[in-house]
Write an enzyme that holds these catalytic residues in place. Structure first.
Site, PDB file in Angstrom:
ATOM      1  N   SER A 266      -4.035  -2.601   6.065  1.00 34.20           N
ATOM      2  CA  SER A 266      -4.203  -2.729   4.595  1.00 34.20           C
ATOM      3  C   SER A 266      -4.865  -4.042   4.188  1.00 34.20           C
ATOM      4  O   SER A 266      -5.368  -4.155   3.064  1.00 34.20           O
ATOM      5  CB  SER A 266      -2.838  -2.693   3.909  1.00 34.20           C
ATOM      6  OG  SER A 266      -2.232  -1.473   4.089  1.00 34.20           O
TER       7      SER A 266
ATOM      8  N   HIS B 103      14.477  13.010  -7.652  1.00 37.92           N
ATOM      9  CA  HIS B 103      15.590  13.641  -6.929  1.00 37.92           C
ATOM     10  C   HIS B 103      16.608  14.203  -7.941  1.00 37.92           C
ATOM     11  O   HIS B 103      16.887  13.571  -8.966  1.00 37.92           O
ATOM     12  CB  HIS B 103      16.337  12.601  -6.086  1.00 37.92           C
ATOM     13  CG  HIS B 103      15.637  12.165  -4.825  1.00 37.92           C
ATOM     14  ND1 HIS B 103      14.439  12.671  -4.394  1.00 37.92           N
ATOM     15  CD2 HIS B 103      16.015  11.259  -3.884  1.00 37.92           C
ATOM     16  CE1 HIS B 103      14.094  12.093  -3.245  1.00 37.92           C
ATOM     17  NE2 HIS B 103      15.033  11.226  -2.919  1.00 37.92           N
TER      18      HIS B 103
ATOM     19  N   ARG C 122      15.907  18.747   1.112  1.00 41.41           N
ATOM     20  CA  ARG C 122      14.543  18.444   0.642  1.00 41.41           C
ATOM     21  C   ARG C 122      13.991  19.681  -0.076  1.00 41.41           C
ATOM     22  O   ARG C 122      14.097  20.793   0.438  1.00 41.41           O
ATOM     23  CB  ARG C 122      13.652  18.113   1.847  1.00 41.41           C
ATOM     24  CG  ARG C 122      12.262  17.665   1.453  1.00 41.41           C
ATOM     25  CD  ARG C 122      12.207  16.254   0.949  1.00 41.41           C
ATOM     26  NE  ARG C 122      12.452  15.297   2.023  1.00 41.41           N
ATOM     27  CZ  ARG C 122      12.835  14.033   1.809  1.00 41.41           C
ATOM     28  NH1 ARG C 122      13.022  13.575   0.589  1.00 41.41           N
ATOM     29  NH2 ARG C 122      13.050  13.220   2.821  1.00 41.41           N
TER      30      ARG C 122
ATOM     31  N   GLN D 200      16.167  16.828  -3.017  1.00 42.39           N
ATOM     32  CA  GLN D 200      15.356  15.605  -2.958  1.00 42.39           C
ATOM     33  C   GLN D 200      13.864  15.896  -2.856  1.00 42.39           C
ATOM     34  O   GLN D 200      13.421  16.765  -2.097  1.00 42.39           O
ATOM     35  CB  GLN D 200      15.833  14.726  -1.786  1.00 42.39           C
ATOM     36  CG  GLN D 200      17.255  14.221  -2.026  1.00 42.39           C
ATOM     37  CD  GLN D 200      17.818  13.323  -0.938  1.00 42.39           C
ATOM     38  OE1 GLN D 200      18.974  13.457  -0.602  1.00 42.39           O
ATOM     39  NE2 GLN D 200      17.037  12.399  -0.404  1.00 42.39           N
TER      40      GLN D 200
ATOM     41  N   CYS E  23      17.778   5.815  -2.258  1.00 43.79           N
ATOM     42  CA  CYS E  23      17.491   6.416  -3.566  1.00 43.79           C
ATOM     43  C   CYS E  23      18.562   7.396  -4.041  1.00 43.79           C
ATOM     44  O   CYS E  23      18.971   7.363  -5.204  1.00 43.79           O
ATOM     45  CB  CYS E  23      16.141   7.120  -3.523  1.00 43.79           C
ATOM     46  SG  CYS E  23      15.901   8.107  -2.034  1.00 43.79           S
TER      47      CYS E  23
ATOM     48  N   GLY F  47      10.489  11.021  -1.269  1.00 38.90           N
ATOM     49  CA  GLY F  47      11.435  10.297  -0.421  1.00 38.90           C
ATOM     50  C   GLY F  47      10.860  10.022   0.959  1.00 38.90           C
ATOM     51  O   GLY F  47      11.289   9.098   1.651  1.00 38.90           O
TER      52      GLY F  47
ATOM     53  N   GLN G 209      12.764   9.047  -7.999  1.00 35.37           N
ATOM     54  CA  GLN G 209      13.086   8.450  -6.691  1.00 35.37           C
ATOM     55  C   GLN G 209      12.307   7.166  -6.431  1.00 35.37           C
ATOM     56  O   GLN G 209      12.837   6.224  -5.843  1.00 35.37           O
ATOM     57  CB  GLN G 209      12.809   9.506  -5.599  1.00 35.37           C
ATOM     58  CG  GLN G 209      13.168   9.085  -4.203  1.00 35.37           C
ATOM     59  CD  GLN G 209      12.017   8.411  -3.481  1.00 35.37           C
ATOM     60  OE1 GLN G 209      10.854   8.750  -3.709  1.00 35.37           O
ATOM     61  NE2 GLN G 209      12.329   7.463  -2.624  1.00 35.37           N
TER      62      GLN G 209
ATOM     63  N   SER H 243       0.814  -1.232   0.000  1.00 40.68           N
ATOM     64  CA  SER H 243       0.000   0.000   0.000  1.00 40.68           C
ATOM     65  C   SER H 243       0.841   1.272   0.000  1.00 40.68           C
ATOM     66  O   SER H 243       0.321   2.357  -0.255  1.00 40.68           O
ATOM     67  CB  SER H 243      -0.926   0.022   1.221  1.00 40.68           C
ATOM     68  OG  SER H 243      -1.796  -1.080   1.156  1.00 40.68           O
TER      69      SER H 243
HETATM   70  C1  2RA Z   1      14.452  10.428   1.245  1.00 46.22           C
HETATM   71  N1  2RA Z   1      16.313   9.025   0.752  1.00 46.22           N
HETATM   72  O1  2RA Z   1      14.505  11.022   0.164  1.00 46.22           O
HETATM   73  C2  2RA Z   1      15.082   9.106   1.424  1.00 46.22           C
HETATM   74  C3  2RA Z   1      14.148   8.012   1.030  1.00 46.22           C
HETATM   75  N2  2RA Z   1      14.766   6.737   0.995  1.00 46.22           N
HETATM   76  O2  2RA Z   1      13.892  10.850   2.231  1.00 46.22           O
END
Ligand code: 2RA
Length: 335
Positions: free
Chosen positions: A38, A240, A233, A155, A128, A159, A313, A9
């Site tokens: 789930s 990414h 992020r 990213q 990733c 993620g 990603q 899920s």
């Molecule tokens: C992220 N690398 O982008 C991590 C996910 N595996 O948060």
């Protein structure tokens, strides 16, 4: 051939379904597992409805050949024995076993042969951000040994899983509507912002996400090259991006690196500055390959190359890489 998905899920679990169908993975049966929450849900696979079974300790994996697992490190650790005890090969997307010496960490374009030695019947899928970087580093390493890598990542919300994407969408809406912004999954508001913090901070002041790029690159590429990363992020849904600086033992021209990238399986080059053409996450989302561009000689060092790298990603950074490992096992008679 009987395949299982564990954690069906989640964002990666759902992508397993898509990737197995898209690639027409050779199997007779697919069984899908999830949490008690789930269990009973149904998902479509190649025109049929499959029902989620609750993951439990017992003999449900007795006839399974390959189990693709993505339900978090805790679940992987708790159920590894249940999943593998009858001979199933567990290809695990979590961080549970990545640094264990008796568990290979595999990116099929880079170190497929490592899949052969798996004393615990577990193969780990790397993080990733590492996967897409090592696909691009490998053709460089093939030309001149890599001494050092510096990387800054950008990213996507994906993620942080399906909830990460949902939180970004919700925040975008709240910002547009002038409402207070909901923050749960990320340390701060992500919409209209960037956050230089992924995973926990460690004693050396790097985050765990940043050190994963160091530890995993060494294990996958069998190298002692150090990787220094800053992981950030950004408010993008699911691909990414990375700015990468690579120092090699000998000088390499940007043209030679671009040619090596073009010839390397799993890489697509988009590098036409005159036409403003370079990889971007919006266009790489949903694609299989890792995309590279902005390839140039580092002005600070004749033995360094710098470039830009974008990968989906959820696909190459997770589900697709795991399915490619499974394909390699099948093609090489390992299963
Ligand atoms: C992220 N690398 O982008 C991590 C996910 N595996 O948060």
């Amino acid at each position: 051939m009987k395949v299982a998905i564990v954690g069906v899920s989640g964002a990666v679990g759902q992508e397993f379904l898509k990737v197995l169908a898209e690639r027409d993975f050779p199997m007779d049966e697919l069984v899908i597992f999830g949490s008690a929450r789930s269990a009973g849900k149904t998902y479509e696979f190649k025109g049929k409805q499959l029902t989620v079974k609750e993951l439990k300790h017992g003999d449900d994996f007795k006839d399974i050949d390959i189990a693709l697992t993505s339900a978090g490190a805790g679940v992987s650790k708790e159920y590894a024995e249940t999943i593998t005890k009858h001979g199933a090969i567990m290809i695990d997307n979590s961080s549970a076993f990545r640094y264990d010496d008796d568990v290979p960490l595999v990116v099929p374009e880079v170190n497929p042969e490592d899949s052969k030695v798996r004393p615990r019947n577990i193969i780990a899928n790397p993080n990733c951000s590492t996967i897409q970087m090592v696909v691009a580093l490998k053709p460089i390493e093939n030309m001149s040994k890599i001494k050092r890598v510096r990387v800054a990542t950008y990213q996507a919300a994906s993620g942080a899983g399906a909830q990460g994407i949902a939180e970004l969408e919700q925040q975008n809406k709240e910002v547009v509507e002038g409402k207070p912004v909901t923050v749960n999954k990320f340390a701060h508001q992500l919409a209209m912002n960037i956050i230089p913090h992924i995973d926990v901070f460690l004693d050396n002041d790097y985050t765990k996400e940043e050190m994963k790029m160091n530890w995993e690159t060494k294990k996958i590429m069998h190298t002692d090259a150090e990787v220094s990363a800053t992981c950030v992020r950004i408010p993008v849904a699911r691909a990414h991006s990375e700015a990468i600086w690579v120092e090699t033992e000998g000088p390499l021209s940007a043209g030679a690196v671009a040619k090596a990238f073009e010839e390397f399986e799993g890489l697509t080059v988009i590098d036409n500055p005159a036409k403003n053409e370079y990889p971007m996450p919006l266009f790489v989302s949903g694609k299989d390959d890792v995309y590279v561009g902005r390839i140039r000689q580092d002005v600070t060092d004749p033995n360094s190359i710098t470039f830009w790298c974008v990968g989906d990603q959820i696909k190459k950074g997770a589900a697709l890489n795991a399915v490619q490992i499974a394909e390699w096992l099948v093609a090489n008679g390992e299963v």
